[in-house]
Design a protein around this motif. Structure first.
Motif, short mmCIF file in Angstrom:
data_model
loop_
_atom_site.label_atom_id
_atom_site.label_comp_id
_atom_site.label_asym_id
_atom_site.label_seq_id
_atom_site.Cartn_x
_atom_site.Cartn_y
_atom_site.Cartn_z
N GLU A 54 0.85 -1.19 0.00
CA GLU A 54 0.00 0.00 0.00
C GLU A 54 0.88 1.24 0.00
OE1 GLU A 54 -3.32 2.27 2.77
OE2 GLU A 54 -2.70 0.24 3.31
N VAL A 55 0.53 2.20 -0.86
CA VAL A 55 1.25 3.47 -0.90
C VAL A 55 0.41 4.47 -0.11
CG1 VAL A 55 2.29 5.23 -2.35
CG2 VAL A 55 2.19 2.86 -3.16
N ALA A 56 0.87 4.76 1.10
CA ALA A 56 0.07 5.50 2.08
C ALA A 56 -0.15 6.96 1.72
CB ALA A 56 0.70 5.39 3.46
N ASP A 57 0.81 7.60 1.06
CA ASP A 57 0.65 9.03 0.80
C ASP A 57 0.28 9.35 -0.64
OD1 ASP A 57 3.09 8.41 -0.30
OD2 ASP A 57 4.18 10.08 0.61
N ALA A 58 -0.18 8.37 -1.40
CA ALA A 58 -0.63 8.61 -2.77
C ALA A 58 -2.15 8.57 -2.79
CB ALA A 58 -0.06 7.55 -3.71
N THR B 295 4.42 -0.27 4.82
CA THR B 295 3.67 0.59 3.89
C THR B 295 4.72 1.37 3.11
OG1 THR B 295 3.49 2.39 5.49
CG2 THR B 295 1.68 0.82 5.43
N TRP B 296 4.28 2.01 2.08
CA TRP B 296 5.22 2.73 1.20
C TRP B 296 4.83 4.19 1.09
CZ3 TRP B 296 9.51 0.30 -0.60
CH2 TRP B 296 9.57 -1.06 -0.35
N ARG B 297 5.83 5.02 0.94
CA ARG B 297 5.64 6.47 0.78
C ARG B 297 6.53 6.95 -0.35
NH1 ARG B 297 2.54 7.95 4.72
NH2 ARG B 297 2.55 6.91 6.72
#
Length: 148
Positions: free
Chosen positions: A109-113, A144-146
């Motif tokens: 999951e890309v948390a800040d997109a 998670t990814w940012r």
């Protein structure tokens, strides 16, 4: 017999879907708990593998260990998940297939997109990402990814 009063029945709170932790994946989840992104590595031929499994797909060895990844990668592909609902998540969420710098791919999951709702997204193929860790409770920390 009367129907229960809806005001008297507590609403169920959806929780996070918990991963299955087994012999082949415990090292990964132990790593996330301490802020490490771990990738399985064959002790015999040094092949990296994700997702982890019981034997090396290259040399078929059962002697598996792990390396700690840098935690950086590039978006190979992505999807904006708008439906159906996911327990413990607020929709929409962005899920990406990430090419890690070590040469394996991982879904995350890309948390800040955050999608804007009009079709334009704050993510694109080739975008650089950095791993982050979201502590759910004492037993679960999720990667998670940012945007890097």
């Amino acid at each position: 017999m009367s129907a229960p009063n809806p005001a008297a029945v507590p609403a169920a709170t959806p929780g996070i879907i918990r991963p299955m932790v087994g012999r082949d994946t415990a090292f990964f989840w132990e790593g996330t708990a301490v802020g490490e992104l771990r990738i399985q590595r064959c002790h015999d031929c040094d092949a990296l593998r994700f997702p982890p499994g019981p034997s090396c797909p290259r040399c078929h060895s059962f002697d598996q260990g792990h390396v700690v990844a840098a935690g950086t990668g590039t978006v190979f592909s992505y999807v904006v998940h708008r439906h159906p609902p996911v327990p413990g998540k607020e929709l929409p969420i962005v899920i990406a297939l990430i090419d890690l710098d070590e040469g394996v791919r991982m879904v995350g999951e890309v948390a800040d997109a955050v999608p804007d709702g009009g079709g334009a997204e704050e993510i694109e193929i080739g975008m650089r990402l950095q791993v982050d860790f979201r502590r759910i409770d004492d037993d679960l920390t999720l990667p998670t990814w940012r945007k890097a």
